[in-house]
Motif scaffolding. Sequence first.
Motif, short mmCIF file in Angstrom:
data_model
loop_
_atom_site.label_atom_id
_atom_site.label_comp_id
_atom_site.label_asym_id
_atom_site.label_seq_id
_atom_site.Cartn_x
_atom_site.Cartn_y
_atom_site.Cartn_z
N MET A 28 0.83 -1.20 0.00
CA MET A 28 0.00 0.00 0.00
C MET A 28 0.87 1.25 0.00
N LYS A 29 0.57 2.15 -0.93
CA LYS A 29 1.29 3.43 -0.94
C LYS A 29 0.91 4.26 0.29
N LYS A 30 -0.35 4.17 0.67
CA LYS A 30 -0.88 4.86 1.85
C LYS A 30 -1.89 3.89 2.46
N VAL A 31 -1.93 3.82 3.79
CA VAL A 31 -2.84 2.88 4.45
C VAL A 31 -4.27 3.21 4.05
N ASN A 32 -4.95 2.20 3.53
CA ASN A 32 -6.36 2.32 3.20
C ASN A 32 -7.13 1.69 4.36
N LEU A 33 -7.76 2.52 5.18
CA LEU A 33 -8.44 2.02 6.38
C LEU A 33 -9.56 1.05 6.05
N LYS A 34 -10.23 1.26 4.93
CA LYS A 34 -11.31 0.35 4.54
C LYS A 34 -10.76 -1.04 4.26
N VAL A 35 -9.66 -1.11 3.52
CA VAL A 35 -9.02 -2.39 3.22
C VAL A 35 -8.53 -3.05 4.51
N ALA A 36 -7.88 -2.27 5.37
CA ALA A 36 -7.38 -2.81 6.64
C ALA A 36 -8.53 -3.35 7.49
N PHE A 37 -9.64 -2.63 7.52
CA PHE A 37 -10.80 -3.04 8.31
C PHE A 37 -11.42 -4.33 7.76
N VAL A 38 -11.58 -4.40 6.44
CA VAL A 38 -12.17 -5.60 5.83
C VAL A 38 -11.24 -6.80 6.04
N LEU A 39 -9.94 -6.60 5.85
CA LEU A 39 -8.98 -7.68 6.09
C LEU A 39 -9.04 -8.14 7.55
N ALA A 40 -9.11 -7.19 8.47
CA ALA A 40 -9.19 -7.53 9.90
C ALA A 40 -10.49 -8.27 10.22
N LEU A 41 -11.58 -7.90 9.56
CA LEU A 41 -12.84 -8.63 9.75
C LEU A 41 -12.71 -10.08 9.27
N PHE A 42 -12.08 -10.26 8.12
CA PHE A 42 -11.87 -11.62 7.60
C PHE A 42 -11.01 -12.43 8.56
N PHE A 43 -9.85 -11.88 8.93
CA PHE A 43 -8.94 -12.63 9.78
C PHE A 43 -9.52 -12.86 11.17
N GLY A 44 -10.06 -11.81 11.78
CA GLY A 44 -10.66 -11.96 13.11
C GLY A 44 -11.86 -12.89 13.08
N GLY A 45 -12.68 -12.76 12.03
CA GLY A 45 -13.86 -13.61 11.91
C GLY A 45 -13.50 -15.07 11.74
N PHE A 46 -12.53 -15.36 10.87
CA PHE A 46 -12.14 -16.75 10.67
C PHE A 46 -11.41 -17.32 11.87
N GLN A 47 -10.60 -16.49 12.54
CA GLN A 47 -9.92 -16.98 13.75
C GLN A 47 -10.93 -17.28 14.85
N ALA A 48 -12.08 -16.63 14.85
CA ALA A 48 -13.13 -16.93 15.82
C ALA A 48 -14.00 -18.09 15.34
N LEU A 49 -14.26 -18.15 14.04
CA LEU A 49 -15.13 -19.18 13.48
C LEU A 49 -14.51 -20.58 13.56
N MET A 50 -13.23 -20.69 13.27
CA MET A 50 -12.59 -22.01 13.24
C MET A 50 -12.61 -22.71 14.60
N PRO A 51 -12.30 -22.02 15.70
CA PRO A 51 -12.41 -22.72 16.99
C PRO A 51 -13.86 -23.12 17.30
N LEU A 52 -14.80 -22.31 16.86
CA LEU A 52 -16.21 -22.64 17.07
C LEU A 52 -16.56 -23.92 16.31
N ILE A 53 -16.10 -24.02 15.07
CA ILE A 53 -16.34 -25.24 14.28
C ILE A 53 -15.65 -26.42 14.94
N GLY A 54 -14.40 -26.23 15.35
CA GLY A 54 -13.66 -27.30 16.02
C GLY A 54 -14.35 -27.75 17.30
N TRP A 55 -14.82 -26.78 18.05
CA TRP A 55 -15.53 -27.09 19.30
C TRP A 55 -16.81 -27.87 19.00
N ALA A 56 -17.55 -27.44 17.96
CA ALA A 56 -18.81 -28.11 17.61
C ALA A 56 -18.57 -29.55 17.13
N LEU A 57 -17.54 -29.73 16.37
CA LEU A 57 -17.25 -31.07 15.86
C LEU A 57 -16.59 -31.97 16.90
#
Length: 192
Positions: A28-57
Amino acid sequence: MGIVELLLIAVGLSMDAFAVSICKGLGMKKVNLKVAFVLALFFGGFQALMPLIGWALGSQFLWLISPIDHWIAFVLLAVIGGKMLWKALHDEEGEDDGKPADKIDLGEFFILAVATSIDALAVGISFAALAVGIVPSILIIGVVTFCFTIAGVFVGNFFGSRYEKPASIVGGVVLILIGLKILLEHLGILVL
């Protein structure tokens, strides 16, 4: 399991996401907060979702996922890292491919989020075995990963905007090495 242990687990799980977000910030030439936020939602969401799936299974399907989780992570990270290397080494100076580095690419974000969160699935299975409260656990893991991802984009951008081409090469190599580390740890070749 106490809050300190959960925080340490969350920090440990978020390190791969942190490293990958640094790589995203590098381009990034300059930090794009929208991109950073969406990326953080993906990473945070999947890091939360995977343990939930593991716990359920629970441990019912551990035998199925465990033998290949490291190969999946390795292949996904190697492909993304290889793509970064190819682009950095084959693009001419000043050439624009029409796709800015700070553009939201949901497909790429999805692949990166899955690749960096596969280990969290096993953590969820262990949570089931230890009867850990899953809701506070996944909230802590998700929030910590979200914060580390935002920080990683800023750290990557700080260095990347000054050294774009070498930073892209380093970023690609880092992604490949993260995938290799995951693979070698699971194969028992590398013990950290």
